[in-house]
Design an enzyme around this catalytic site. Structure first.
Site, PDB file in Angstrom:
ATOM      1  N   SER A 190       1.383  -4.867   7.753  1.00  0.00           N
ATOM      2  CA  SER A 190       0.374  -4.425   6.795  1.00  0.00           C
ATOM      3  C   SER A 190      -0.545  -3.398   7.437  1.00  0.00           C
ATOM      4  CB  SER A 190      -0.447  -5.619   6.295  1.00  0.00           C
ATOM      5  OG  SER A 190      -1.554  -5.188   5.522  1.00  0.00           O
TER       6      SER A 190
ATOM      7  N   HIS B  46       0.815  -1.219   0.000  1.00  0.00           N
ATOM      8  CA  HIS B  46       0.000   0.000   0.000  1.00  0.00           C
ATOM      9  C   HIS B  46       0.845   1.264   0.000  1.00  0.00           C
ATOM     10  CE1 HIS B  46       0.360  -0.666   4.505  1.00  0.00           C
ATOM     11  NE2 HIS B  46       0.596   0.645   4.458  1.00  0.00           N
TER      12      HIS B  46
ATOM     13  N   GLY C 115       2.479   4.665  11.248  1.00  0.00           N
ATOM     14  CA  GLY C 115       3.909   4.904  11.140  1.00  0.00           C
ATOM     15  C   GLY C 115       4.723   3.648  11.355  1.00  0.00           C
TER      16      GLY C 115
ATOM     17  N   ASP D 105      -0.398  -7.794   0.620  1.00  0.00           N
ATOM     18  CA  ASP D 105      -0.034  -6.392   0.774  1.00  0.00           C
ATOM     19  C   ASP D 105       1.490  -6.345   0.755  1.00  0.00           C
ATOM     20  OD1 ASP D 105       0.290  -3.733   1.340  1.00  0.00           O
ATOM     21  OD2 ASP D 105      -0.557  -3.818   3.365  1.00  0.00           O
TER      22      ASP D 105
ATOM     23  N   SER E 143       3.813   0.969   9.992  1.00  0.00           N
ATOM     24  CA  SER E 143       3.509   0.203   8.785  1.00  0.00           C
ATOM     25  C   SER E 143       4.766  -0.157   8.007  1.00  0.00           C
ATOM     26  CB  SER E 143       2.580   1.026   7.884  1.00  0.00           C
ATOM     27  OG  SER E 143       2.109   0.259   6.819  1.00  0.00           O
TER      28      SER E 143
END
Length: 443
Positions: A346, A221, A329, A250, A331
Site C-alpha cells: 500500500s 490507489h 514504484g 487500499d 507500490s
C-alpha cells in the site's frame, strides 16, 4: 494519475497420533515450502534479517507451523483470546489470554502462554474509536500491539500534545494507549516501472499483485472503478471492477479480457519465478518478504496487524505494518512469508538505503470483499469442492473451515481420518495431505 506504482505479477496455487509422532510428517510438509522458496527471497532474508541460509529455511518452517496453530487457538480460546506473535528468537508462537485457566490449553498445543488484562476484541473496539475521527497530520498511524496488550499511537517529533488530544477526542482511556515517536510520513508508493507493469487509461502505471480467476488484485490507489488498463506490452488488458482507497482498505481488482491468462507465479526478477502455495496469514513477528520493481526482494518482520494509516488522502484502516523497506514504484508489490501470499503493498515511509516502514493490504480481505479466488494452476482456480463426507457413526464429518489439532478424528469419503498436524482446509486423502491426515481405516 502521473505516478507509477509497481507490484510483481503473480498468481497462486494451494497441512492423534501423539504430537511427537506427528512431528516428522509436519516437518516434511513445511520443509518442502522452505526448500522451494525463491533463491532471491532466501538471499534477501539473509541480508535483511542477518540469517544464514539454513536459519532462513528453518525460520520459514517454524513460522508456517505457527501460522497454522494461531487460528486454531484463537478459535478455542474464544472471548479470552488476546492476540499472538512469534517469540523474540523466532522459535515458537506466543499466545495471550485473559483467562489463567486457559494456560494449560495453550501450552499443550505447543505455544507459550501469556496472561494479560485485555482481550483482542476489547483492544479492537477501542481502536475503532480512533478510526472514527480524523487524525492530525502529525499522527501517521495507530495499531493494536498484542505483546504490549495496548494501543500504540504514533506521532511526529515534538507533537506529543497533538497525539494526546487525538486520543482524548476519540474518548479513549489514555491508560490503554502508548504514544510512540515516529518520523514516518506514509504515502502511496507510486512511480517507477518494474517486472509486470500495467498502465491505467489516465496514463499512470502500477503493477499486478496476485492473480485471481478472471483477473488480478492490486492497490486501490492505482485506479477507480471503470478505469481501463493495458498490459506491460501496451495491449488492451482489462477494467477496474472494484476499488477502495482511502477508508477501510487500499485494494482493487481488475478483470482482464480473453487475451490475458492469469498465472500462478510472482515475478522473481533474475532469480526466476516464485510459486505461491496459499494465503495462510502469518503471525506478528514473522519474517516477511516483498517483491517490487524498484528495489527487488527485501525482507523484514510483521510488526502489527490492523493498523490505521494516516495518508494525505485520508485514513486507511486494516493495514499490516512491517519493517520491510520500499520505495516509490514498489507500490502494489507482493508480500509473502515463505510461499504463503500475505498482501499487496500500500505505502510506507523511508527507503531501502536508510530503512523504513511499509504497510500492506492483506490479500484475504480483498478476496473476501469481492468474492474472488486465487489462481492455483496455469489458468484455473481453486480445486473443485471435496466430495460428500462418509458416515462413520459418531464421528463428525470433515469440514474445510474447522481448525483441527493433532489427534482429532473425522469421517470423510467412507473412512476415518486422524489429524496429524494443526490444519484448516486440508482435505483428507487429497494429494499432499499426508502431512495432515492419517487414514484410520474404512468405517
Amino acid at each position: 494519475m502521473t505516478g507509477a506504482c509497481f507490484a510483481a505479477a503473480l498468481a497462486v496455487t494451494t497441512l492423534s497420533m501423539t504430537q511427537a509422532a506427528a512431528e516428522p510428517a509436519a516437518t516434511a510438509g513445511t520443509e518442502a515450502d522452505a526448500v522451494t522458496a525463491a533463491p532471491g527471497m532466501l538471499a534477501a532474508m539473509q541480508r535483511d534479517l542477518g540469517l544464514t541460509a539454513e536459519q532462513a529455511r528453518t525460520r520459514i518452517v517454524k513460522e508456517n507451523r505457527a501460522s497454522a496453530l494461531e487460528p486454531v487457538l484463537e478459535q478455542r480460546l474464544g472471548a479470552s483470546y488476546a492476540g499472538a506473535w512469534i517469540s523474540e528468537n523466532a522459535d515458537h508462537l506466543v499466545v495471550a489470554t485473559t483467562d489463567p485457566a486457559e494456560v494449560d490449553r495453550v501450552r499443550s498445543a505447543g505455544a507459550e502462554a501469556r496472561v494479560v488484562a485485555r482481550t483482542e476484541g476489547q483492544l479492537n473496539q477501542v481502536k475503532a474509536k480512533l478510526d472514527r475521527i480524523a487524525p492530525p497530520s502529525s499522527v501517521p498511524g495507530w495499531y493494536v500491539d498484542p505483546k504490549g496488550n495496548e494501543l500504540v499511537v504514533l506521532f511526529h517529533p515534538s507533537t506529543a500534545d497533538a497525539a494526546q488530544s487525538f486520543v482524548q477526542a476519540a474518548g479513549v482511556d489514555p491508560s490503554w494507549v502508548r504514544l510512540v515517536e515516529s518520523p514516518e510520513t506514509p504515502r502511496p508508493l507510486y512511480d517507477v516501472r518494474g517486472g509486470d507493469a500495467y498502465y491505467m487509461g489516465s496514463g499512470g502505471r502500477c503493477s499486478v499483485g496476485f492473480s485471481v480467476e478472471g483477473g488480478f488484485v492490486t492497490a486501490g490507489h492505482c485506479g477507480s472503478v471503470g478505469t481501463s488498463t493495458s498490459g506491460h506490452n501496451r495491449a488492451a488488458q482489462g477494467t477496474f471492477r472494484g476499488s477502495l482507497f482511502p477508508g477501510s482498505g487500499d485494494y482493487a481488482w481488475v478483470e482482464v479480457n480473453s487475451n490475458w491468462t492469469p498465472t500462478n507465479v510472482v515475478n522473481g526478477y533474475s532469480n526466476g519465478n516464485v510459486t505461491v502455495a496459499g494465503s495462510q496469514e502469518s503471525s506478528v513477528g514473522s519474517s516477511i518478504c516483498r517483491s517490487g520493481s524498484t528495489t527487488g526482494w527485501h525482507c523484514g518482520t510483521v510488526q502489527a496487524k490492523n493498523q490505521s494509516v494516516s495518508y494525505p488522502q485520508g485514513t486507511v484502516t486494516g493495514m499490516t505494518r512491517t519493517t520491510v523497506c520500499a520505495e516509490p514504484g514498489d507500490s502494489g508489490g507482493a508480500y509473502l512469508t515463505g510461499q504463503q501470499a500475505q498482501g499487496v503493498t500500500s505505502g510506507g515511509s523511508g527507503n531501502c538505503s536508510s530503512g523504513g516502514t511499509t504497510f500492506f493490504q492483506p490479500v484475504n480481505e480483498i478476496l473476501s470483499a469481492y468474492g474472488l479466488t486465487l489462481v492455483t494452476d496455469g489458468g484455473g482456480g481453486d480445486p473443485p469442492p471435496p466430495p460428500p463426507p462418509g458416515d462413520c457413526g459418531d464421528l463428525s464429518p470433515w469440514n474445510a473451515s474447522t481448525g483441527y489439532a493433532p489427534g482429532d478424528m473425522v469421517s470423510h469419503n467412507g473412512h476415518q481420518w486422524e489429524s496429524t498436524w494443526y490444519s484448516t482446509g486440508a482435505e483428507p486423502g487429497a494429494p499432499g495431505s499426508w502431512a495432515v491426515w492419517r487414514d484410520a481405516g474404512a468405517c
